[in-house]
Each structure stands twice: as structure tokens, then as C-alpha cells.
Design an enzyme around this catalytic site. Sequence first.
Site, PDB file in Angstrom:
ATOM      1  N   GLY A  76       0.824  -1.211   0.000  1.00 42.36           N
ATOM      2  CA  GLY A  76       0.000   0.000   0.000  1.00 42.36           C
ATOM      3  C   GLY A  76       0.849   1.248   0.000  1.00 42.36           C
ATOM      4  O   GLY A  76       2.072   1.200   0.127  1.00 42.36           O
ATOM      5  N   LYS A  95       3.490  11.914  -4.051  1.00 43.34           N
ATOM      6  CA  LYS A  95       4.496  11.018  -3.465  1.00 43.34           C
ATOM      7  C   LYS A  95       5.336  11.846  -2.491  1.00 43.34           C
ATOM      8  O   LYS A  95       5.806  12.929  -2.856  1.00 43.34           O
ATOM      9  CB  LYS A  95       5.380  10.487  -4.601  1.00 43.34           C
ATOM     10  CG  LYS A  95       6.091   9.195  -4.313  1.00 43.34           C
ATOM     11  CD  LYS A  95       6.506   8.573  -5.640  1.00 43.34           C
ATOM     12  CE  LYS A  95       7.618   7.572  -5.482  1.00 43.34           C
ATOM     13  NZ  LYS A  95       7.995   6.977  -6.784  1.00 43.34           N
ATOM     14  N   ARG A 158       2.149  13.469  -9.471  1.00 45.69           N
ATOM     15  CA  ARG A 158       2.210  12.778 -10.757  1.00 45.69           C
ATOM     16  C   ARG A 158       0.822  12.429 -11.259  1.00 45.69           C
ATOM     17  O   ARG A 158      -0.135  12.344 -10.507  1.00 45.69           O
ATOM     18  CB  ARG A 158       3.126  11.558 -10.677  1.00 45.69           C
ATOM     19  CG  ARG A 158       2.543  10.366 -10.017  1.00 45.69           C
ATOM     20  CD  ARG A 158       3.554   9.194 -10.058  1.00 45.69           C
ATOM     21  NE  ARG A 158       3.064   8.080  -9.260  1.00 45.69           N
ATOM     22  CZ  ARG A 158       3.824   7.106  -8.809  1.00 45.69           C
ATOM     23  NH1 ARG A 158       5.117   7.083  -9.069  1.00 45.69           N
ATOM     24  NH2 ARG A 158       3.297   6.127  -8.113  1.00 45.69           N
ATOM     25  N   ASP A 230       4.181  -4.702  -7.540  1.00 45.20           N
ATOM     26  CA  ASP A 230       3.487  -3.455  -7.157  1.00 45.20           C
ATOM     27  C   ASP A 230       3.964  -2.279  -7.996  1.00 45.20           C
ATOM     28  O   ASP A 230       3.410  -1.187  -7.891  1.00 45.20           O
ATOM     29  CB  ASP A 230       3.683  -3.166  -5.665  1.00 45.20           C
ATOM     30  CG  ASP A 230       5.147  -3.185  -5.248  1.00 45.20           C
ATOM     31  OD1 ASP A 230       5.806  -4.213  -5.462  1.00 45.20           O
ATOM     32  OD2 ASP A 230       5.627  -2.168  -4.725  1.00 45.20           O
ATOM     33  N   ASP A 240       6.883   4.315 -11.198  1.00 46.76           N
ATOM     34  CA  ASP A 240       7.793   4.235 -10.054  1.00 46.76           C
ATOM     35  C   ASP A 240       9.264   4.251 -10.456  1.00 46.76           C
ATOM     36  O   ASP A 240       9.940   3.225 -10.532  1.00 46.76           O
ATOM     37  CB  ASP A 240       7.474   3.020  -9.159  1.00 46.76           C
ATOM     38  CG  ASP A 240       6.500   3.445  -8.064  1.00 46.76           C
ATOM     39  OD1 ASP A 240       6.093   4.621  -8.065  1.00 46.76           O
ATOM     40  OD2 ASP A 240       6.157   2.623  -7.211  1.00 46.76           O
TER      41      ASP A 240
HETATM   42  P1  AMP Z   1       8.660   1.541  -3.977  1.00 44.63           P
HETATM   43  O1  AMP Z   1       9.824   0.624  -4.055  1.00 44.63           O
HETATM   44  O2  AMP Z   1       9.030   3.003  -3.957  1.00 44.63           O
HETATM   45  O3  AMP Z   1       7.647   1.249  -5.020  1.00 44.63           O
HETATM   46  O4  AMP Z   1       7.989   1.308  -2.544  1.00 44.63           O
HETATM   47  C1  AMP Z   1       7.631   0.038  -2.059  1.00 44.63           C
HETATM   48  C2  AMP Z   1       6.745   0.187  -0.854  1.00 44.63           C
HETATM   49  O5  AMP Z   1       7.421   0.845   0.217  1.00 44.63           O
HETATM   50  C3  AMP Z   1       5.480   0.981  -1.087  1.00 44.63           C
HETATM   51  O6  AMP Z   1       4.472   0.407  -0.305  1.00 44.63           O
HETATM   52  C4  AMP Z   1       5.855   2.343  -0.601  1.00 44.63           C
HETATM   53  O7  AMP Z   1       4.741   3.140  -0.258  1.00 44.63           O
HETATM   54  C5  AMP Z   1       6.713   2.016   0.608  1.00 44.63           C
HETATM   55  N1  AMP Z   1       7.652   3.088   0.936  1.00 44.63           N
HETATM   56  C6  AMP Z   1       8.736   3.471   0.228  1.00 44.63           C
HETATM   57  N2  AMP Z   1       9.375   4.491   0.832  1.00 44.63           N
HETATM   58  C7  AMP Z   1       8.690   4.791   1.961  1.00 44.63           C
HETATM   59  C8  AMP Z   1       8.843   5.746   3.027  1.00 44.63           C
HETATM   60  N3  AMP Z   1       9.850   6.624   3.047  1.00 44.63           N
HETATM   61  N4  AMP Z   1       7.921   5.722   4.016  1.00 44.63           N
HETATM   62  C9  AMP Z   1       6.914   4.855   4.002  1.00 44.63           C
HETATM   63  N5  AMP Z   1       6.715   3.944   3.057  1.00 44.63           N
HETATM   64  C10 AMP Z   1       7.581   3.895   2.030  1.00 44.63           C
HETATM   65 MG    MG Z   2       6.065   1.410  -5.877  1.00 41.57          MG
END
Ligand code: AMP
Ligand code: MG
Length: 462
Positions: A76, A95, A158, A230, A240
Site C-alpha cells: 500500500g 508522493k 504525478r 506493485d 515508479d
Molecule cells: P517503492 O519501491 O518506492 O515502489 O515502494 C515500495 C513500498 O514501500 C510501497 O508500499 C511504498 O509506499 C513504501 N515506501 C517506500 N518508501 C517509503 C517511506 N519513506 N515511508 C513509508 N513507506 C515507504
Molecule cells: Mg512502488
Amino acid sequence: MLTDRFARELPELALPWQAEATPQPRLLVLNESLAQELGVDATVGLLTGVDLPPGARPVAQAYAGHQFGGYTPQLGDGRALLLGELPDGRDLHLKGSGRTPFSRGGDGLAATGPMLREYVISEAMHALGIPTTRSLAVVATGRPVQRETAQPGAVLSRVAASHLRVGSFQYARATEDLDLLRRLTDHAIARHYPSAGSALELFDAVVAAQASLVARWMLVGFVHGVMNTDNMTISGETIDYGPCAFMEAYDPATVFSSIDHAGRYAYGNQPVVAEWNLARLAEALLPLFHDNEDEAIRMAMSSLGAYRAQYAAAWTSGMRAKLGLPADVSDEDVIALSNELLPLMHRGKVDHTSFYRDLALSARGDLEPARARFVDLAAFDHWATRWRALGPDADLMDRVNPVYVPRNRLVEAALASATAGDLAPLERLLHAVSRPYTVRTGLEEYAAPGPDEPDYQTFCGT
Ligand code: AMP
Ligand code: MG
């Protein structure tokens, strides 16, 4: 101006949530043409999510995902919010807007560098003609973000056809609520593939969209870097931009991401990984394919079976254009020529982007610039003689082979300057990559590969 269609139709996947206040918001970059196209009044309040038009109901979206092959049932939006849908039906999303109930250990924030990186690379991809989410703006928050060091924080806004991912379907399936899975499927069909008449036809459409998308990545040398389920959209848009980068020296094993130790998401693996992710989507959709599970699996396998041929067709037609080969050259000849050229490029560490522009010069009679890049000159000459005999069209080549892609060293330099307060290099880079096929004097540096950088590393945008 913002509707709440996703939240209304799929409340199980939408957690109402608010963006965190930003102490000192300051607009760093705004995509004026996109704002105009969307008819959006891009106020800082909107772009940080703290001052939304009446009727907007921001939500954090729930999804699951396979990350580097391991399944996480509840990911999520941990640092993102869907603000709602714009008048043209696309999503407006933030974001770096603060913690949500999905944040787990994370701070919900984003640093300026990674958000500007997504802005530049997504806009470069768009300019290259590759389906992608768009970047509307990056706003500095005035709040420091603790990473390895303290970094200035920022919020990226975005725009995407939607934020439905393979992981959204995995999440819905895992709830064992068939009605939810059905509604999600109907929502995806209505928004992206209105001519699909069933879950199976939706799956067919996603397979085709992803086969075409990943072929486009391969043709342009794009390494996504974190192809978790995801991070794969249902719409077929690239999403992403974390540790992504453009390959310079041609090498299928190219990996930039600092955490991809096994090379799972290496350049050359991307077509196979996409297929693997699509198999996960098929698994999630199985109960909607057929009541009988064996029959459902048979249908899924048969649909997924189309992926390889679709990918190969898209790649072959792209290589035909890159090499300027006319329509009377057979696909087999295009494939054979490509498969001979690429290992030579690998051995010579030939720059994937600028090479094809020099090869167009060869088609015009000036062989040396392309030739000089190879170590095995005899092998290249042998290849080039056969290629030239097929009558390559140099003008066609120049229309499909970009001059300017976001070069790693220039991206890093632009982000470092921007983080330190000087946005001029970033603006210049955006200027170069937003018209990738048009040679412009004064931008020579943007067309050239960097020095050999075998250790170039990128980091997830956290
Ligand atoms: P991503 O690799 O950026 O697609 O992120 C993978 C998951 O980690 C997603 O559920 C993001 O919302 C969560 N996520 C990434 N960075 C953060 C952050 N700094 N704080 C909270 N959740 C994060
Ligand atoms: Mg992601």
C-alpha cells in the site's frame, strides 16, 4: 475538479487520508504544458495536498506485491496519496506526502533528489514516446528528511492513467472477496480497456500492453531497476522511477540498483520478469476466468503464452526501425542481424544510444564514427557490409533513435546542484531530454556517454 471514483467503487482498497502539512512549501519545478493540458490550477496547496478543491477525498491505496520475488500481502501507499481523478479520467497522485497507515517503518517522506529524478526521467520517457506516468511538479517542503544524511524534503505530484497495479489485483484476490475482485476488474476494464468483455480479455490486454512497453524499454536501453509486481501497472504505463537509469555501454547484465545484488532486474532480464509478473496477475484473476480451477489455469496459460510472440514482434519491429531496414527485409533477417550486432556492441562496450545515430551516418556513407567504436573491426565490417546491402534508410533511423537520453552523470550532477539550491543544470537537462530526437547545437555534452562507469549505482527513492 477531482472526483473520487476509485474510492467510491473500491472502498476496500482506499483508505481516506490527509497529506501532512508542509512547513515551507516552495515550487521547484512545474510542468506547465501538462498543467495546461489537464486544465489544472497548479497551486502549491494542491501540489502538496493540503488545500484541495471541494469534493476531493484523498486516499492511500492498498496493494500487495512480490518484491524481488518475495510476497508481501500488504504494502500500500506508505508515502503517497491518490488525490482523485482529473476531468480526463487520469489520476492525480502525490508522493512524499507523509505517513499513512501503510507506512510500516517508513517516514512517509521523500527527499528532493529522488523526486526530481522521477520528474526528469518520466518526462524523458514521455518525450521518447514511451507510455509512462507523467510528472506535474516537485515542491520542496522545507522539512528535512533523514536518509544517510539529512536531505531537503519534497513532494512529487504525478499523473497516471491510473495507479492500478498487478499488486492491486493480488491484494484483492488475497481478501477472498470475489465481489471485490470483480469490481476491481470492471473498474480496470472501464478505465483502460473498455472493449474487453471479460477478465480474460482484460488479462490479454495487459499482456499485450506490457509486451509492447518492455520492448520499448529494451530498444531505448532503459533499466527500470525495481520491477516488483506493485510497480507494474495495469494500464501499461511505466511507473515508479526509483533506481532506474539508462544503460550506456551495451551489456545485458547491466544493473544500477544498489540493492539488486543478484541482478534480478538487470537490463536483459526485463522481458522475462515482466512475463513472471503477468503470471502473478493471472493467478490473482483465476477465479474470474472459470469456475473450474483446472480450466481457469488452462485459459491463463494459453493467454500468457501470447506474451513471448508479442514481445518478439514489438522488439523486432523496433530493431527494424533502429537499423533503418526497409519493409522487404524479412523478420528473420532483422533478428539475425540484431543478434549478431549486439554481442559485438557488448564486447566493444559500445554506447547504446549514440551508436545508432552514428550508424545512420554509415547509412549515408560515413562509416568511420560507428566503426571506430568496436574492438573487433573485422567482425563489424562483415556485419556492416551485409547491413548496408539491405539499403538502410538513415532518415528513418534518425526519427527513432534518440540523440538525448538522461545520461547518468548529468542526472546526478543536476540533482546534486538542485539539492544545493541551483536548479539551472536540471532545467538544461530537461530542455535536452524533452526533445530527444532533435539535434541542437550547444547540447553536445548531453548526447555523449560518460567515461566508463562500471560501478554507477542508483538507490531506491526512499
Ligand atoms: P517503492 O519501491 O518506492 O515502489 O515502494 C515500495 C513500498 O514501500 C510501497 O508500499 C511504498 O509506499 C513504501 N515506501 C517506500 N518508501 C517509503 C517511506 N519513506 N515511508 C513509508 N513507506 C515507504
Ligand atoms: Mg512502488
